[in-house]
Design an enzyme around this catalytic site. Structure first.
Site, PDB file in Angstrom:
ATOM      1  CB  ALA A 129      70.103  61.321  53.163  1.00 54.75           C
ATOM      2  CB  ILE A 162      69.283  56.368  51.824  1.00 54.93           C
ATOM      3  CG1 ILE A 162      68.261  57.404  52.300  1.00 54.93           C
ATOM      4  CG2 ILE A 162      70.698  56.929  51.851  1.00 54.93           C
ATOM      5  CD1 ILE A 162      68.073  58.585  51.369  1.00 54.93           C
ATOM      6  CB  THR A 163      71.788  54.553  46.766  1.00 50.95           C
ATOM      7  OG1 THR A 163      70.586  54.496  46.005  1.00 50.95           O
ATOM      8  CG2 THR A 163      72.836  53.654  46.137  1.00 50.95           C
ATOM      9  N   PRO A 247      73.926  68.247  36.749  1.00 51.90           N
ATOM     10  CG  PRO A 247      74.232  70.193  35.486  1.00 51.90           C
ATOM     11  CD  PRO A 247      74.061  69.710  36.894  1.00 51.90           C
ATOM     12  CD  GLU A 249      74.213  64.795  41.892  1.00 51.39           C
ATOM     13  OE1 GLU A 249      73.024  64.450  41.969  1.00 51.39           O
ATOM     14  OE2 GLU A 249      74.735  65.631  42.649  1.00 51.39           O
ATOM     15  CD  GLN A 343      57.995  39.316  22.980  1.00 49.39           C
ATOM     16  OE1 GLN A 343      57.892  39.717  24.144  1.00 49.39           O
ATOM     17  NE2 GLN A 343      57.124  38.481  22.436  1.00 49.39           N
ATOM     18  N   GLY A 347      60.561  32.583  26.231  1.00 49.15           N
ATOM     19  CA  GLY A 347      60.307  32.228  27.620  1.00 49.15           C
ATOM     20  C   GLY A 347      61.535  32.319  28.500  1.00 49.15           C
ATOM     21  N   GLY A 370      67.450  60.189  40.320  1.00 51.23           N
ATOM     22  CA  GLY A 370      68.165  61.302  39.701  1.00 51.23           C
ATOM     23  C   GLY A 370      67.227  62.369  39.174  1.00 51.23           C
TER      24      GLY A 370
END
Length: 388
Positions: A129, A162-163, A247, A249, A343, A347, A370
């Site tokens: 966190a 917070i993941t 680095p 992470e 693309q 559709g 990050g």
């Protein structure tokens, strides 16, 4: 094109076996449940235990702490397979690749013995966190405080985005132990959330992508945590600890983005071979062929860059600017490649039943978390400016 290519110098038989295990788990046990998890905005708790059973948690942590005894290479393989399968409903990166390594690098022996084995088994879920409603990338300006009172810290404040926050039993919290200082006032404190007075989880946040990922707000109201939960030998080391781990992470983020990019190209190639336009396969049109050639070239460059960074990290040579380059360029390029691939789906690319549509929204956050990509460029520019 696949990530287990024999041309990858760092791959070996052990990592191939791990890749097979991870692929089966993510493809057969997780991917079919993504839609259900997206509706409830979090995975089922038992999936953490299942990942632990298979050795997919804390693979880079020494065996003496219950881990897999591997290295970053093992974590990279797991990350690639998770992202290739488009399973982003829980973050092994945060749990194993970030929090576990903060504990390994800065924790006391007692802290490591207490928490790492449980994290490896999936008995507890870990989160970190840092971000606050008023402080994102600029961590020196966080407002959450931890004021010492005897043998405890009294923590007040709030964190957001917070993941793993919904399930988290253990959270590494960035706090100000000296509210008047900037970087030197930041410390990291581990909190065990179960039955903790003053700790409160907010609602699950409604995001444009990664709908199954449990992302929440956290609130601390006179929350008391033992002083022994401080990470590191003394207060005020938190900012330096964060910078030292970044680095690693950011490379994990680049690894995941590169895997997603290749998945987008592979899916699109399969689609244009089957889809007919004007009486012929879409792949027969020169525009389609050229666009896919461009996308595959970018995916190959990304994979090559990632491999070089992985090799540097394994040798202890990955520096902050290079990790920032990998994070910003690969996350940015992934979004561009996915857009081109969508693309080519026409559709159908706009329909959520097609994986390319989910990739489009899920990948966008890669340019933000990050450390925003603009900050990555500033880091690179400062390093350039310092060169003589």
């Amino acid at each position: 094109m696949t990530f287990e290519s024999s041309s990858r110098a760092w791959m070996n038989a052990e990592l191939d076996m791990l890749r097979d295990t991870a692929r089966r788990f993510f493809e057969t046990e997780c991917a079919p449940r993504q839609a259900d998890w997206a509706k409830q905005q979090h995975i089922d708790r038992e999936m953490w235990s299942r990942a632990g059973e298979l050795g997919l948690l804390c693979a880079g942590i020494p065996e003496q702490y219950g881990g897999g005894g591997g290295s970053f290479l093992h974590e990279a393989v797991i990350c690639e397979e998770q992202m290739r399968a488009l399973v982003n409903s829980f973050s092994i990166n945060v749990h194993s690749g970030i929090v576990a390594h903060y504990l390994l690098a800065y924790g006391t022996e007692a802290q490591k013995q207490s928490w790492l084995p449980k994290m490896t088994r999936g008995e507890i879920v870990a989160a970190i966190a840092m971000t606050e409603p008023g402080a994102g990338t600029d961590l020196q300006r966080i407002k959450t405080t931890a004021i010492r009172d005897g043998d405890h810290y009294v923590i007040n404040g709030a964190k957001t985005f917070i993941t793993n926050g919904y399930h988290a039993d253990l959270i590494c919290v960035a706090v100000k132990t000296d509210p008047q200082a900037k970087a030197k006032g930041v410390s990291l404190v581990m909190i065990e959330t179960r039955d903790l007075p003053g700790f409160r989880r907010g609602k699950l946040l409604d995001k444009i992508g990664q709908h199954g990922q449990d992302t929440v707000e956290l609130f601390f109201d006179d929350m008391r945590v033992p002083v022994g939960n401080l990470l590191g030998e003394e207060e005020g080391r938190g900012f330096a600890q964060l910078m030292q781990q970044l680095p690693r992470e950011r490379l994990l983020l680049a690894v995941g983005s590169a895997a997603t990019m290749q998945r987008a190209v592979d899916d699109t190639l399969a689609y244009v071979r089957e889809r007919n336009v004007f009486g012929a396969p879409l792949m027969s049109l020169q525009n389609t062929r050229f666009k896919l050639a461009e996308c595959q070239t970018q995916a190959t460059i990304a994979r090559t860059f990632v491999d070089d960074c992985i090799a540097k990290l394994a040798r202890g040579e990955l520096d902050v600017p290079t990790a920032a380059m990998a994070k910003w360029w690969i996350s940015q390029t992934t979004c561009q490649v996915i857009d081109e691939c969508l693309q080519l789906h026409g559709g159908y690319g706009y329909m959520n039943e097609y994986p390319i549509a989910r990739m489009y929204t899920d990948a966008r956050v890669g340019r933000i978390y990050g450390g925003a990509n603009e900050v990555m460029k500033e880091i690179i520019a400062r390093a350039m400016d310092q060169k003589v």
